[in-house]
Design a protein around this motif. Structure first.
Motif, short mmCIF file in Angstrom:
data_model
loop_
_atom_site.label_atom_id
_atom_site.label_comp_id
_atom_site.label_asym_id
_atom_site.label_seq_id
_atom_site.Cartn_x
_atom_site.Cartn_y
_atom_site.Cartn_z
N LEU A 127 -31.75 49.83 72.05
CA LEU A 127 -33.28 50.06 71.43
C LEU A 127 -34.73 49.61 72.43
O LEU A 127 -34.56 48.99 72.88
CB LEU A 127 -33.78 49.33 70.07
N THR A 128 -35.95 50.82 71.86
CA THR A 128 -36.08 50.74 73.00
C THR A 128 -37.41 49.64 72.77
O THR A 128 -38.21 48.25 73.71
CB THR A 128 -37.26 52.22 72.99
N GLY A 129 -38.02 49.32 71.50
CA GLY A 129 -38.59 48.19 70.70
C GLY A 129 -38.50 47.02 69.80
O GLY A 129 -39.26 45.89 70.21
N SER A 130 -36.65 47.51 70.10
CA SER A 130 -36.23 45.42 69.61
C SER A 130 -35.29 45.37 69.83
O SER A 130 -34.48 46.09 70.65
CB SER A 130 -36.19 46.50 68.49
N PRO A 131 -34.55 43.93 70.07
CA PRO A 131 -33.54 43.49 70.06
C PRO A 131 -32.10 44.21 70.16
O PRO A 131 -32.05 44.93 68.99
CB PRO A 131 -33.86 42.10 69.64
N SER A 132 -31.38 44.87 71.03
CA SER A 132 -30.57 45.44 71.19
C SER A 132 -29.24 44.60 70.42
O SER A 132 -29.47 43.10 70.31
CB SER A 132 -29.58 46.42 72.16
N ALA A 133 -28.14 45.75 69.53
CA ALA A 133 -27.45 44.78 69.35
C ALA A 133 -25.84 45.02 68.81
O ALA A 133 -25.70 46.37 68.89
CB ALA A 133 -27.22 44.48 67.40
N LEU A 134 -25.03 44.81 69.05
CA LEU A 134 -23.64 44.79 69.43
C LEU A 134 -22.79 44.49 67.91
O LEU A 134 -22.77 43.12 67.46
CB LEU A 134 -22.48 43.76 70.68
N ILE A 135 -22.26 45.15 66.84
CA ILE A 135 -22.04 44.95 65.69
C ILE A 135 -20.46 45.41 65.88
O ILE A 135 -20.03 45.94 65.57
CB ILE A 135 -22.33 46.17 64.85
N VAL A 136 -19.61 44.44 65.56
CA VAL A 136 -18.59 43.84 65.66
C VAL A 136 -17.36 43.41 64.52
O VAL A 136 -18.16 42.18 63.72
CB VAL A 136 -17.52 43.46 67.04
N PRO A 137 -16.46 43.84 64.05
CA PRO A 137 -15.44 43.38 63.45
C PRO A 137 -15.52 41.39 63.80
O PRO A 137 -15.71 41.19 64.11
CB PRO A 137 -13.86 43.41 62.84
N GLU A 138 -15.10 41.03 61.99
CA GLU A 138 -14.86 39.51 62.12
C GLU A 138 -14.30 38.44 63.07
O GLU A 138 -14.61 37.98 64.46
CB GLU A 138 -15.04 38.70 61.08
N LEU A 139 -13.51 39.69 63.22
CA LEU A 139 -12.02 38.85 63.77
C LEU A 139 -12.81 39.26 65.57
O LEU A 139 -11.88 38.33 66.38
CB LEU A 139 -10.74 39.44 63.82
N GLU A 140 -13.34 39.69 65.98
CA GLU A 140 -13.96 39.96 67.43
C GLU A 140 -15.11 39.79 67.79
O GLU A 140 -15.80 38.93 68.45
CB GLU A 140 -14.63 41.58 67.76
N PHE A 141 -15.68 38.21 66.91
CA PHE A 141 -16.66 38.72 66.61
C PHE A 141 -17.02 37.25 67.98
O PHE A 141 -17.79 36.89 68.73
CB PHE A 141 -17.78 36.97 65.56
N GLU A 142 -16.07 35.95 68.35
CA GLU A 142 -16.31 34.97 69.20
C GLU A 142 -15.85 35.74 70.67
O GLU A 142 -16.88 35.38 71.64
CB GLU A 142 -15.00 33.66 68.48
N ALA A 143 -14.81 35.97 70.74
CA ALA A 143 -14.62 37.47 71.93
C ALA A 143 -16.09 37.98 72.46
O ALA A 143 -16.68 37.59 73.31
CB ALA A 143 -13.72 38.00 71.81
#
Length: 353
Positions: free
Chosen positions: A42-58
């Protein structure tokens, strides 16, 4: 990379870029997911990576400068994504080529958000490799060279194509390849006239042409190497085919310079092959880009108008494929440089073995 992309996004009056293709996500975040994930830049807000729960730690440990959000077990990615888009007041997004099901689900969920397919901005960045990317491809090329060395050591009359492919793949993995750049091709005898002939149960015989097309992976980046062998003594016709292809490759290599039209690189090889009487048997373009994907822009084919630039990494792979006789292809992975193209693959261009 994210900053460069978002500057281009702002120029198109969009709020951000939504990426769902795994290699695009890896390119901009450094995280490779084995499950469906999305990267919302996003240009005006923090960017986000959205992953399944099993990928969250990695994902949390392998990225920086991004909010990492997880889709809880039993939850849906589009629900998490639409919530974040609403919180950050997203009104319009550019997207890469997302899966149709994801696109439909998201379109229904956020009807007030304009989604526009835009891949050119991604490739403008990805097709110019920086020094770290080139070094990774160089390492992948060395691993492919090791694979070809194994092919020369193991080839013999009676070995099946898939057995030779297995020896090649084992040598690359043992030497450090993270996987295969693509399904290895070992095509022998009359099957060698199939440009993408897969490895089969066919036994290689003395006198056969054997096309070996292989690639390794290092740091996520791929290499692409083809050599053609003749097991034992080659006929005059097969020797001539090999010499013509070698000469054609040398001609196209000389034209791999910044500012050269892709179609002119193809024409340089094609003229040699046509002059030798094999024009109808050169049935593909002379090359393509290589990187995180095995086939990337730029495409080096007939009439290609795109212009090469410093840092492009491409293949140079003329070939002649005569049905009923066999085929010859010689291919290297090459960096386009102002002072002259640099081949990253260095396997010897042997013929009779």
């Amino acid at each position: 990379r994210i900053k460069s992309l978002l500057e281009k996004v702002s120029a198109k009056d969009a709020d951000g870029f939504l990426l769902s293709e795994p290699n695009n996500i890896f390119y901009f975040s450094g995280f490779r997911s084995a499950s469906q994930s999305v990267l919302l830049l996003l240009t005006g807000s923090p960017s986000a990576l959205i992953v399944p729960e099993l990928e969250f730690e990695a994902a949390s440990s392998e990225t920086s400068g991004l909010d990492v959000a997880k889709v809880p077990r039993g939850g849906k990615l589009v629900d998490q994504l639409s919530t974040i888009m609403a919180e950050r007041r997203v009104g319009s997004l550019l997207t890469d080529e997302m899966p149709l099901l994801l696109f439909r689900s998201l379109s229904e969920k956020v009807r007030n958000v304009k989604l526009t397919l835009e891949t050119d901005l991604i490739w403008e960045l990805r097709k110019i490799k920086d020094s770290s990317e080139i070094e990774k491809i160089r390492e992948a090329a060395k691993l492919a060279d090791e694979g070809f060395k194994a092919a020369c050591d193991k080839i013999r009359s009676g070995i099946r194509e898939f057995e030779l492919a297995a020896e090649i793949e084992y040598a690359m993995r043992r030497s450090g390849s993270e996987g295969l750049a693509f399904d290895s091709i070992v095509a022998s005898g009359v099957r060698s006239s199939l440009p993408h002939g897969t490895s089969t149960h066919r036994r290689i015989e003395t006198g056969d042409l054997v096309v070996i097309d292989i690639g390794a992976v290092f740091g996520g980046y791929r290499s692409d190497l083809t050599r053609t062998l003749c097991l034992g003594h080659a006929s005059d016709e097969k020797l001539r085919m090999f010499d013509v292809v070698r000469t054609a490759q040398s001609e196209s290599h000389r034209r791999l310079l910044p500012g050269t039209r892709c179609g002119d690189v193809d024409s340089a090889a094609r003229r040699v092959i046509e002059a030798a009487g094999y024009g109808e048997f050169f049935v593909h373009g002379v090359g393509h880009g290589v990187g995180l994907d095995i086939h990337e822009p730029p495409r080096l084919g007939i009439g290609g108008e795109e212009v090469l630039a410093e840092g492009n990494v491409v293949t140079n792979e003329p070939g002649v494929y005569v049905p009923g006789l066999g085929g010859v292809r010689v291919e290297d992975t090459v960096v386009v440089r102002a002072g002259g193209a640099e081949a990253l693959t260095h396997a010897p261009k042997l013929f009779e073995v």
